[in-house]
Design a protein around this motif. Structure first.
Motif, PDB file in Angstrom:
ATOM      1  N   HIS A 181       0.831  -1.188   0.000  1.00 41.16           N
ATOM      2  CA  HIS A 181       0.000   0.000   0.000  1.00 41.16           C
ATOM      3  C   HIS A 181       0.872   1.248   0.000  1.00 41.16           C
ATOM      4  O   HIS A 181       2.073   1.192   0.311  1.00 41.16           O
ATOM      5  CB  HIS A 181      -0.936   0.020   1.216  1.00 41.16           C
ATOM      6  N   LEU A 182       0.285   2.377  -0.344  1.00 43.77           N
ATOM      7  CA  LEU A 182       0.978   3.656  -0.324  1.00 43.77           C
ATOM      8  C   LEU A 182       0.644   4.383   0.975  1.00 43.77           C
ATOM      9  O   LEU A 182      -0.515   4.434   1.380  1.00 43.77           O
ATOM     10  CB  LEU A 182       0.553   4.521  -1.510  1.00 43.77           C
ATOM     11  N   ILE A 183       1.665   4.967   1.600  1.00 44.39           N
ATOM     12  CA  ILE A 183       1.481   5.765   2.805  1.00 44.39           C
ATOM     13  C   ILE A 183       1.841   7.203   2.462  1.00 44.39           C
ATOM     14  O   ILE A 183       2.988   7.490   2.102  1.00 44.39           O
ATOM     15  CB  ILE A 183       2.351   5.248   3.962  1.00 44.39           C
ATOM     16  N   LEU A 184       0.870   8.087   2.549  1.00 51.76           N
ATOM     17  CA  LEU A 184       1.067   9.498   2.242  1.00 51.76           C
ATOM     18  C   LEU A 184       1.004  10.278   3.546  1.00 51.76           C
ATOM     19  O   LEU A 184      -0.034  10.294   4.214  1.00 51.76           O
ATOM     20  CB  LEU A 184      -0.004   9.991   1.271  1.00 51.76           C
ATOM     21  N   VAL A 185       2.101  10.909   3.903  1.00 47.99           N
ATOM     22  CA  VAL A 185       2.176  11.667   5.155  1.00 47.99           C
ATOM     23  C   VAL A 185       1.620  13.065   4.906  1.00 47.99           C
ATOM     24  O   VAL A 185       2.206  13.849   4.163  1.00 47.99           O
ATOM     25  CB  VAL A 185       3.613  11.736   5.676  1.00 47.99           C
ATOM     26  N   GLY A 186       0.479  13.367   5.520  1.00 48.35           N
ATOM     27  CA  GLY A 186      -0.153  14.668   5.331  1.00 48.35           C
ATOM     28  C   GLY A 186      -1.017  14.693   4.087  1.00 48.35           C
ATOM     29  O   GLY A 186      -1.029  13.757   3.267  1.00 48.35           O
ATOM     30  N   HIS A 187      -1.770  15.803   3.970  1.00 47.94           N
ATOM     31  CA  HIS A 187      -2.646  15.969   2.805  1.00 47.94           C
ATOM     32  C   HIS A 187      -2.390  17.346   2.208  1.00 47.94           C
ATOM     33  O   HIS A 187      -2.689  18.368   2.815  1.00 47.94           O
ATOM     34  CB  HIS A 187      -4.112  15.830   3.205  1.00 47.94           C
ATOM     35  N   ALA A 223      -3.525   6.866  -7.653  1.00 54.15           N
ATOM     36  CA  ALA A 223      -3.700   5.585  -6.958  1.00 54.15           C
ATOM     37  C   ALA A 223      -5.121   5.064  -7.134  1.00 54.15           C
ATOM     38  O   ALA A 223      -5.337   3.862  -7.327  1.00 54.15           O
ATOM     39  CB  ALA A 223      -3.372   5.756  -5.474  1.00 54.15           C
ATOM     40  N   ARG A 224      -6.089   5.958  -7.088  1.00 52.18           N
ATOM     41  CA  ARG A 224      -7.475   5.536  -7.299  1.00 52.18           C
ATOM     42  C   ARG A 224      -7.680   5.034  -8.720  1.00 52.18           C
ATOM     43  O   ARG A 224      -8.391   4.046  -8.938  1.00 52.18           O
ATOM     44  CB  ARG A 224      -8.418   6.691  -6.999  1.00 52.18           C
ATOM     45  N   ALA A 225      -7.056   5.720  -9.681  1.00 51.70           N
ATOM     46  CA  ALA A 225      -7.203   5.279 -11.071  1.00 51.70           C
ATOM     47  C   ALA A 225      -6.576   3.909 -11.281  1.00 51.70           C
ATOM     48  O   ALA A 225      -7.083   3.101 -12.066  1.00 51.70           O
ATOM     49  CB  ALA A 225      -6.566   6.302 -12.010  1.00 51.70           C
ATOM     50  N   ALA A 226      -5.480   3.642 -10.581  1.00 51.48           N
ATOM     51  CA  ALA A 226      -4.808   2.348 -10.704  1.00 51.48           C
ATOM     52  C   ALA A 226      -5.316   1.323  -9.701  1.00 51.48           C
ATOM     53  O   ALA A 226      -4.792   0.204  -9.651  1.00 51.48           O
ATOM     54  CB  ALA A 226      -3.295   2.530 -10.509  1.00 51.48           C
ATOM     55  N   ARG A 227      -6.304   1.697  -8.876  1.00 51.96           N
ATOM     56  CA  ARG A 227      -6.854   0.817  -7.850  1.00 51.96           C
ATOM     57  C   ARG A 227      -5.768   0.338  -6.900  1.00 51.96           C
ATOM     58  O   ARG A 227      -5.717  -0.847  -6.526  1.00 51.96           O
ATOM     59  CB  ARG A 227      -7.591  -0.355  -8.481  1.00 51.96           C
ATOM     60  N   GLN A 228      -4.920   1.260  -6.513  1.00 50.87           N
ATOM     61  CA  GLN A 228      -3.832   0.976  -5.590  1.00 50.87           C
ATOM     62  C   GLN A 228      -4.261   1.367  -4.179  1.00 50.87           C
ATOM     63  O   GLN A 228      -4.742   2.468  -3.943  1.00 50.87           O
ATOM     64  CB  GLN A 228      -2.583   1.767  -5.993  1.00 50.87           C
TER      65      GLN A 228
END
Length: 351
Positions: free
Chosen positions: A126-132, A143-148
């Motif tokens: 999975h991808l971990i994104l720190v902050g928005h 990520a949503r487009a690639a269903r990740q």
């Protein structure tokens, strides 16, 4: 709630205010009880300490049973003062206690239950994104487009609740605690990305490496020195968005020769953009330039809408026009594309 494990009843500032109010109430009660005894003695009446405390509490709480009253003018004025001070203290203390010990703990408990602190043990790749921020938002769309699978890590609970309401997968926890990254399975993640301030990114890198030593870690930096520090902290890749954007704008706008840059692709079709500045396209219409035959479908954009309308009516190109070409590049005699060091192609005579 620093450790992110459970909500606390109140913080240090609220506790100090509560103790100050309680001590003020207790001191006022003792002083008013002493004053009651002295004034009653002046009227020739004797009451014990229990009766003095009873009269003070009843008067300050505005109950006023009326079984013990002053007969002198001074005593009645004293009763009014005690009543006013007691009303102010109780009006300030009672709502504070109800809110601090009733409403706020309930709100924190609801927020705590709605915002997760960890991911399931089987979570991986999975991808971990720190902050928005905008960069994280761009990665989320991809990520949503690639269903990740992906998750956003924030340490501010209200922000986490708001993101969760908007439909983002989010976990909350302190960024400087290695347990946070263990709870979100950083050791099995495919990527950790942080794009905050340099100090925050460095803190995240040092802390994350304590929990996951082999996971790919990418960070942003504001200067070359900060990039070096981030690499020493454990980042695998560091890039400077400001420098990159400046180079791209300078290359596409100020370059003396036409340069194309592929910005997207769909199967065997490439989407590229190129500025018309400094080329032989200026002053020609689409038919004379033969661009449609060379690259297929052609779109014409302009920085200014009025420029686009004028060029559309006249059929001529202007130096502010940017061309978007869809298709496969086809060379013509006398025009040999050369590789561009910035990732596109460069033509000796322009596009």
């Amino acid at each position: 709630m620093r450790d992110g494990s459970r909500p606390t009843v109140f913080n240090g500032g609220a506790a100090r205010r509560l103790w100050a109010a309680v001590l003020t109430l207790a001191a006022s009660t003792v002083l008013f009880s002493v004053g009651f005894k002295l004034l009653m003695a002046a009227e020739g009446r004797a009451f014990g300490w229990a009766s003095s405390l009873y009269w003070t509490v009843v008067t300050m709480s505005t109950l006023g049973y009326g079984d013990i009253v002053f007969e002198s003018e001074l005593g009645r004025l004293y009763s009014v003062i005690v009543l006013g001070v007691g009303a102010l203290l109780f009006l300030a203390l009672l709502p504070f206690v109800l809110i601090q010990f009733g409403y706020l703990p309930w709100v924190r408990a609801v927020r705590h239950s709605r915002t997760p602190r960890s991911l399931p043990p089987q979570t991986a790749d999975h991808l971990i994104l720190v902050g928005h921020a905008p960069l994280q938002e761009c990665l989320i769309r991809r990520a949503r487009a690639a269903r990740q699978d992906h998750v956003i890590l924030v340490e501010d609970l209200p922000e986490a609740v708001q993101l969760r309401k908007l439909g983002y997968p989010v976990v909350v926890g302190p960024l400087d605690d290695p347990q946070t990254y263990r709870r979100i399975r950083a050791e099995t993640a495919s990527l950790v990305f942080t794009a905050s301030k340099d100090t925050t990114n460095t803190n995240v890198a040092f802390t994350m490496r304590e929990a996951a030593r082999s996971t790919l870690l990418i960070s942003t930096a504001s200067s070359p020195d900060a990039a070096d520090i981030l690499r020493l902290a454990g980042c695998d890749e560091v890039f400077q968005p400001g420098e990159y954007l400046g180079e791209q704008f300078a290359r596409r706008i100020l370059a003396p020769a036409a340069r194309s840059s592929v910005i997207a692709g769909l199967g065997g079709i490439s989407v590229a953009q190129v500025s018309a500045a400094g080329t032989d396209l200026i002053g020609q219409n689409l038919g004379a330039a033969r661009l449609r035959r060379r690259v297929g479908l052609l779109l014409v954009l302009a920085h200014d809408a009025s420029v686009a309308r004028r060029q559309h009516r006249r059929g001529h190109r202007h130096s502010q026009v940017i061309l978007l070409a869809l298709g496969v590049m086809v060379t013509t005699p006398g025009v040999s594309p050369q590789p561009d060091t910035q990732g596109g192609t460069r033509s000796r005579r322009g596009r």
